[in-house]
Design a protein around this motif. Structure first.
Motif, PDB file in Angstrom:
ATOM      1  N   GLY A 155      11.550   9.522   3.897  1.00 48.18           N
ATOM      2  CA  GLY A 155      11.201   8.319   3.146  1.00 48.18           C
ATOM      3  C   GLY A 155       9.971   8.477   2.288  1.00 48.18           C
ATOM      4  N   ALA A 156       9.191   9.513   2.529  1.00 50.87           N
ATOM      5  CA  ALA A 156       8.012   9.762   1.721  1.00 50.87           C
ATOM      6  C   ALA A 156       8.319  10.915   0.778  1.00 50.87           C
ATOM      7  CB  ALA A 156       6.838  10.115   2.620  1.00 50.87           C
ATOM      8  N   SER A 157       7.485  11.090  -0.229  1.00 52.24           N
ATOM      9  CA  SER A 157       7.765  12.169  -1.160  1.00 52.24           C
ATOM     10  C   SER A 157       6.509  12.960  -1.460  1.00 52.24           C
ATOM     11  CB  SER A 157       8.351  11.602  -2.451  1.00 52.24           C
ATOM     12  OG  SER A 157       7.382  10.810  -3.099  1.00 52.24           O
ATOM     13  N   VAL A 158       6.722  14.209  -1.845  1.00 53.26           N
ATOM     14  CA  VAL A 158       5.599  15.041  -2.259  1.00 53.26           C
ATOM     15  C   VAL A 158       5.927  15.639  -3.615  1.00 53.26           C
ATOM     16  CG1 VAL A 158       4.916  15.637   0.089  1.00 53.26           C
ATOM     17  CG2 VAL A 158       6.511  17.121  -1.147  1.00 53.26           C
ATOM     18  N   ALA A 159       4.899  16.034  -4.343  1.00 48.22           N
ATOM     19  CA  ALA A 159       5.116  16.679  -5.626  1.00 48.22           C
ATOM     20  C   ALA A 159       3.977  17.640  -5.891  1.00 48.22           C
ATOM     21  CB  ALA A 159       5.190  15.628  -6.734  1.00 48.22           C
ATOM     22  N   LYS A 212       0.848  -1.192   0.000  1.00 48.27           N
ATOM     23  CA  LYS A 212       0.000   0.000   0.000  1.00 48.27           C
ATOM     24  C   LYS A 212       0.879   1.236   0.000  1.00 48.27           C
ATOM     25  CE  LYS A 212      -3.921  -1.965   2.454  1.00 48.27           C
ATOM     26  NZ  LYS A 212      -4.766  -1.876   3.640  1.00 48.27           N
ATOM     27  N   ARG A 213       0.538   2.168  -0.839  1.00 49.01           N
ATOM     28  CA  ARG A 213       1.275   3.419  -0.886  1.00 49.01           C
ATOM     29  C   ARG A 213       0.263   4.540  -0.655  1.00 49.01           C
ATOM     30  NH1 ARG A 213       5.677   4.927  -5.587  1.00 49.01           N
ATOM     31  NH2 ARG A 213       7.088   5.970  -4.154  1.00 49.01           N
ATOM     32  N   ARG A 214       0.388   5.146   0.535  1.00 46.78           N
ATOM     33  CA  ARG A 214      -0.630   6.118   0.931  1.00 46.78           C
ATOM     34  C   ARG A 214      -0.418   7.451   0.226  1.00 46.78           C
ATOM     35  NH1 ARG A 214      -1.540   7.369   7.236  1.00 46.78           N
ATOM     36  NH2 ARG A 214       0.360   8.578   6.951  1.00 46.78           N
ATOM     37  N   GLY A 215      -1.515   8.121  -0.090  1.00 49.46           N
ATOM     38  CA  GLY A 215      -1.446   9.446  -0.701  1.00 49.46           C
ATOM     39  C   GLY A 215      -2.425  10.395  -0.042  1.00 49.46           C
ATOM     40  N   HIS A 216      -2.090  11.692  -0.004  1.00 48.67           N
ATOM     41  CA  HIS A 216      -2.961  12.726   0.547  1.00 48.67           C
ATOM     42  C   HIS A 216      -3.505  13.607  -0.564  1.00 48.67           C
ATOM     43  CE1 HIS A 216      -0.680  11.697   4.137  1.00 48.67           C
ATOM     44  NE2 HIS A 216      -1.532  12.381   4.876  1.00 48.67           N
ATOM     45  N   LEU A 217      -4.738  14.042  -0.397  1.00 52.26           N
ATOM     46  CA  LEU A 217      -5.307  15.031  -1.303  1.00 52.26           C
ATOM     47  C   LEU A 217      -6.070  16.070  -0.500  1.00 52.26           C
ATOM     48  CD1 LEU A 217      -6.710  12.871  -4.253  1.00 52.26           C
ATOM     49  CD2 LEU A 217      -4.672  14.297  -4.267  1.00 52.26           C
ATOM     50  N   LEU A 218      -6.157  17.259  -1.056  1.00 52.79           N
ATOM     51  CA  LEU A 218      -6.895  18.351  -0.413  1.00 52.79           C
ATOM     52  C   LEU A 218      -7.807  18.977  -1.455  1.00 52.79           C
ATOM     53  CD1 LEU A 218      -5.470  21.171   1.843  1.00 52.79           C
ATOM     54  CD2 LEU A 218      -6.863  21.728  -0.149  1.00 52.79           C
ATOM     55  N   ILE A 219      -9.080  19.189  -1.098  1.00 53.03           N
ATOM     56  CA  ILE A 219      -9.992  19.863  -2.032  1.00 53.03           C
ATOM     57  C   ILE A 219     -10.406  21.207  -1.447  1.00 53.03           C
ATOM     58  CG2 ILE A 219     -12.138  18.807  -1.155  1.00 53.03           C
ATOM     59  CD1 ILE A 219     -11.951  18.912  -4.796  1.00 53.03           C
ATOM     60  N   THR A 220     -10.476  22.205  -2.319  1.00 53.01           N
ATOM     61  CA  THR A 220     -10.831  23.551  -1.864  1.00 53.01           C
ATOM     62  C   THR A 220     -12.295  23.858  -2.175  1.00 53.01           C
ATOM     63  OG1 THR A 220     -10.406  24.676  -3.947  1.00 53.01           O
ATOM     64  CG2 THR A 220      -8.505  24.301  -2.497  1.00 53.01           C
ATOM     65  N   PHE A 223       5.182   4.727   1.835  1.00 56.15           N
ATOM     66  CA  PHE A 223       4.983   3.302   2.087  1.00 56.15           C
ATOM     67  C   PHE A 223       4.861   3.061   3.587  1.00 56.15           C
ATOM     68  CE2 PHE A 223       7.196   2.232  -2.061  1.00 56.15           C
ATOM     69  CZ  PHE A 223       6.084   1.645  -2.619  1.00 56.15           C
ATOM     70  N   GLY A 224       4.333   1.904   3.953  1.00 52.46           N
ATOM     71  CA  GLY A 224       4.394   1.464   5.332  1.00 52.46           C
ATOM     72  C   GLY A 224       3.341   2.069   6.233  1.00 52.46           C
ATOM     73  N   GLU A 225       2.395   2.806   5.660  1.00 53.58           N
ATOM     74  CA  GLU A 225       1.321   3.369   6.473  1.00 53.58           C
ATOM     75  C   GLU A 225       0.041   2.624   6.151  1.00 53.58           C
ATOM     76  OE1 GLU A 225       1.529   5.365   8.845  1.00 53.58           O
ATOM     77  OE2 GLU A 225       3.595   6.065   8.590  1.00 53.58           O
ATOM     78  N   GLU A 226      -0.582   2.113   7.184  1.00 58.41           N
ATOM     79  CA  GLU A 226      -1.776   1.300   6.959  1.00 58.41           C
ATOM     80  C   GLU A 226      -3.055   2.047   7.309  1.00 58.41           C
ATOM     81  OE1 GLU A 226      -2.242  -2.121   5.982  1.00 58.41           O
ATOM     82  OE2 GLU A 226      -0.210  -1.893   5.193  1.00 58.41           O
TER      83      GLU A 226
END
Ligand SMILES: Cc1cc2nc3c(=O)[nH]c(=O)nc-3n(C[C@H](O)[C@H](O)[C@H](O)COP(=O)(O)OP(=O)(O)OC[C@H]3O[C@@H](n4cnc5c(N)ncnc54)[C@H](O)[C@@H]3O)c2cc1C
Ligand SMILES: Cc1cc2nc3c(=O)[nH]c(=O)nc-3n(C[C@H](O)[C@H](O)[C@H](O)COP(=O)(O)OP(=O)(O)OC[C@H]3O[C@@H](n4cnc5c(N)ncnc54)[C@H](O)[C@@H]3O)c2cc1C
Lengths: 446, 387
Positions: free
Chosen positions: B245-249, B212-220, B268-271
């Protein structure tokens, strides 16, 4: 900005003020956050005319040595551990950057909001909440000579009707959805609360010329007498008539305002974000008002809709307990059962008649932010399913208004809270939590 | 027990929905089972960017084919799907990234994808909110934006029009050997079973090389016209902006509603679904470094979602070598909304025994089982984490 407190109180209504006073008395460094510029919460925020109790409590609160963050709103929790945590707050003034509030003890006194139910025409201008119209009148809306129908459920109807009449409004009818029989236990409970009974009697005396109709509710708000909302494009539809229903009879009443609210629902977004255990929509606490989350207390409406006295008592108990004065807190909590009996009777009296579920027509708006109609919601299976496939609850109110309605209409439990718990500037989420030990706040003691 | 189905698709995310639609279109009797409803998993968390990507020739082939299929479907998509041919702007910050723009143009053009190179001036004209001083961008006009849960619902709807059935609110606890067993003890049989459970696929098949590869999103809130294209930094490819160890773009999307969707992060590594505030803050600062005024927009909601990542960044599509009845359609990482349609096409072609439109070989699960089965999958991931 970073501030550190022993005890941080969220909400400066009766519960929050009482909690802050008690904790500050006990020598704690106390902070109080409220998103309104003035303390007092729903009942006592608006200055005049303030009852004696309100004046006394506000006076004490202003005199207490506490840091007041008025016009600040808690939007997120950055860290939470049994020995404390960090909340992020945003100021109403957009140029002021967000602040991190460090605490050892946290007291949630976030109050309640009105519940709205959809019926045809409820989104017309001049149809508003009972508390909402009341606040607007206190804020200067001219009401003298205007015809007002007050409808919904709960003690607020009578209180607000009395106030509007005092301001010269012509209150045409007070429509309480509950039946007389349903309200009987509340009457009994009131007998044991002389203060409330006296107040209720005074409200009824003030509204004596207005019919108080039990088992009565609005079927529709109409923009033209007897007709639906068809008019020239460009002109604003305006409320003209309300169709009322009582005992299988229905009739139209001409009016300028419809004040309509179906009791209160607690503000529990922050409590759920912090993982506090809930039951039937309310925060579960022990005798000392401690929630299931270590270091977090809760007082006032989020634990049960019990009115000012319950909120003051619970606030004081929470404040004492957070300051480590468990014995004093426990001894005060012996007064709770009497008040809880009132809370329960009130809940019973305000239980919504299932027939109110049929008020909304297929094309009636349920979610105002996203303009979602009743018909689109019927085939959905949960609040989340409705959100994903109809956008219901996705707007700026974050489902605060439609969520309470769809819970009643379809039995959908609200989604777990997601940060930010209020719409917040993107920039307010851009800062990392400061880790170091920031400067001690100045204590504002007068 | 009821008559066996030709195909049972487990999972009604966008990938399962596309598989069901393609199978039903082949005339196969098809059932879709989901533990919840339609499109409530990663499909409800994803950005909905239909995008051609060229990390590898196989990725290019799959995304290109999918983009064509979406383009062909566009006219019939209901308005709820919010399909908009916005185009992608791959934003180059400096001359080094402009070289990447030109390299990409050559590769895309060889694959038949029309692109346009924007210089600094035309980029500023196309997106006035971008900070001054950027070098330029590659515009991919055929890329698009849609609303994934509604797209999944539409694909399921189409599958049902073609005779498929949908069974919601049924968690599958075992799938294989022609049998699908539900949590309530009931079971159904089928000639072929498609595991399209997204990141949940491992619960039915723990040996899958998926993380699992966690991702964040924000809506305005709504700010129509704030940005016009999907804006992605070319640094995205370098995954340069690493935080513990995590990345943002920088990855920002205009929604049809006028809202702005801000991404993205990878870890990675976040459940659990909780917000990582440090990473969120870094992601937003990254966005602000490209769109200086983005801080003044109001946030409505922040959420996380899980991508199903494989070691070689390619999905697992096709038969599972250990069980002739079982097929996989998972591991789509950050591209499953895009690649759902080509995935459905490959799965249906395999089951119906017809020749697929693009070669199926690069996506076959068997690629991870060649040689020693135990070939450290962990090791594979560690390699991948470096690019
Ligand atoms: C419109 C209305 C009118 C009422 N009128 C009467 C009446 O006449 N008589 C009566 O007995 N009862 C009345 N009630 C009920 C009465 O207000 C409550 O019993 C009492 O105010 C409860 O006190 P409280 O401290 O729990 O909550 P509140 O008074 O609601 O105070 C909570 C405060 O916390 C603030 N807050 C909430 N969340 C946050 C956050 N995240 N960050 C910062 N601040 C936050 C709120 O803005 C609010 O100011 C009324 C209620 C309403 C809604
Ligand atoms: C932050 C983020 C941004 C993204 N942005 C994009 C983008 O812009 N473009 C793009 O193309 N892709 C994007 N993606 C990737 C995309 O969202 C996923 O690849 C895609 O949604 C995967 O779809 P799926 O159907 O495989 O999985 P899911 O949508 O997760 O569906 C799996 C389904 O299986 C069901 N299920 C699981 N286990 C069981 C079981 N045991 N029994 C029954 N049912 C089960 C679940 O309930 C779920 O409905 C993004 C992902 C994330 C997290």
């Amino acid at each position: 900005m970073t501030q550190i407190f022993d005890t941080l109180v969220i909400g400066a209504g009766p519960a929050g003020m009482a909690a802050a006073i008690a904790a500050a008395e006990s020598g704690q460094r106390v902070g109080v956050v409220d998103d309104n510029p003035a303390p007092g919460g729903q009942v006592w925020r608006h200055g005049t005319p303030l009852p004696n109790a309100g004046r006394r409590w506000k006076g004490q609160f202003e005199a207490a040595p506490a840091v007041r963050l008025a016009g600040w709103r808690v939007i997120d929790c950055l860290r939470l551990a049994p020995d404390g945590g960090v909340l992020r707050a945003e100021c109403n003034t957009p140029s002021v950057p967000a602040a991190d509030l460090h605490f050892r003890h946290l007291i949630l006194a976030t109050g309640a909001r009105e519940r709205f139910l959809p019926f045809p025409g409820w989104t017309l201008p001049n149809v508003m909440g009972v508390g909402g119209l009341d606040a607007m009148v206190r804020g200067g809306l001219p009401i003298a000579g205007k015809r007002v129908v007050v409808a919904g459920t709960g003690p607020l109807l009578l209180a607000v009707a009395a106030h509007l009449i005092k301001r010269g409004a012509q209150v045409v009818a007070i429509c309480e959805q509950a039946s007389l029989a349903q309200m009987a236990p509340l009457g009994l409970a009131l007998l044991r609360q002389p203060g409330k009974l006296r107040q209720g009697a005074a409200y009824r005396w003030a509204t004596r010329k207005t019919p108080f109709l039990t088992h009565c509710w609005p079927l529709a708000a109409l923009a033209e007498p007897g007709a639906d909302d068809h008019r020239d494009p460009g002109t604003q539809p305006r409320l003209r008539t309300v169709t009322l229903h009582r005992n299988e009879r229905q009739w139209n009443v001409a009016c300028d305002y419809l004040a309509c609210g179906f009791h209160l629902v607690p503000n529990t977004e922050l409590a759920t974000l912090l993982g506090c255990q809930m039951q039937d929509g309310f925060v579960v606490t022990d005798q000392q008002m401690r929630t299931s989350t270590p270091g977090v207390w809760c007082a006032g409406e989020p634990t049960g809709i019990g009115g000012v006295d319950a909120s003051l008592l619970e606030g004081r108990i929470a404040g004492l307990s957070a300051a480590g004065k468990s014995e004093a807190a426990l001894s005060l909590s012996q007064r709770r059962p009497a008040i809880q009996a009132f809370t329960q009777a009130l809940e019973h009296a305000c239980r919504l008649n299932p027939r109110l579920r049929d008020l909304a027509a297929e094309e009636t708006t349920v979610c105002r932010c996203e303009d979602v109609h009743m018909g689109a919601l019927r085939e959905r299976s949960s609040a989340r399913d409705a959100r994903l496939h109809t956008r219901c609850g996705m707007g700026p109110c974050q489902g605060r208004i439609c969520g309470a309605a769809t819970e009643f209409l379809f039995g959908w439990l609200p989604d777990p809270a997601r940060p930010p718990i209020f719409p917040a500037l993107v920039s307010s989420l851009m800062e990392e939590a400061a880790a170091g030990s920031p400067a001690q706040p100045e204590i504002d003691s007068r | 027990m009821t008559d066996p189905y030709d195909v049972i698709v487990v999972g009604a995310g966008i990938v399962g929905a596309a598989c069901a639609r393609a199978c039903a279109a082949q005339g196969l009797t098809t059932l879709v089972v989901d533990a919840a409803g339609v499109g409530g998993g990663a499909t409800a968390a994803g950005m909905g960017h239909i995008v051609v990507m060229d990390d590898s020739p196989a990725q290019l082939a799959l995304t290109r084919r999918s983009q064509q299929l979406w383009g062909a479907l566009a006219a019939e998509l209901p308005s709820k799907v919010e399909f908009e041919p916005r185009g992608t702007l791959w934003v180059a910050a400096d001359e080094e990234e402009m070289q990447e723009v030109r390299r990409k143009q050559v590769v895309y053009s060889a694959a038949g994808v029309r692109t346009e190179v924007l210089d600094a001036h035309s980029l500023a004209a196309a997106e006035p909110q971008l900070r001054p001083g950027l070098a330029g961008a590659l515009l991919v006009p055929s890329d698009a934006v849609l609303y994934p849960p509604a797209a999944a619902a539409y694909l399921i709807h189409q599958a049902m029009d073609l005779g498929a059935r949908m069974l919601p609110s049924q968690r599958v606890v075992a799938a294989g050997r022609g049998q699908v067993r539900m949590e309530d003890g009931s079971s159904l049989s089928a000639s072929r079973i498609v595991n399209a459970c997204g990141a949940g696929a491992i619960s039915l098949l723990p040996e899958l090389p998926i993380r699992k590869r966690r991702g964040h999103l924000l809506i305005t809130d709504r700010y129509p016209g704030f940005v016009h294209h999907q804006l992605v930094e070319l640094g995205y490819l370098k995954s340069a902006h690493s935080v513990a160890g995590a990345s943002v773009a920088f990855n920002v999307q205009p929604r049809q509603t006028g809202q702005v969707l801000i991404g993205s992060s990878r870890e990675f590594g976040e459940e659990d679904a909780a917000i990582n505030h440090t990473l969120l803050a870094a992601m937003l600062r990254r966005a602000q470094s490209y769109l200086p005024r983005i801080g003044a927009l109001k946030t409505i909601r922040v959420w996380t979602g899980f991508r199903a990542a494989t070691p070689d960044k390619l999905p697992l599509i096709g038969p599972w070598p250990d069980d002739p009845s079982l097929l996989l359609a998972t591991g789509h990482e950050g591209l499953g909304i895009t690649t759902s349609l080509a995935t459905g096409e490959l799965v249906a072609a395999e089951i119906a025994g017809v020749k697929p439109e693009i070669p199926a070989q690069p996506y076959l699960p068997a690629r991870f089982l060649d040689g020693s089965r135990a070939a450290s999958q962990q090791g594979l991931f560690e390699e991948a984490a470096h690019d």
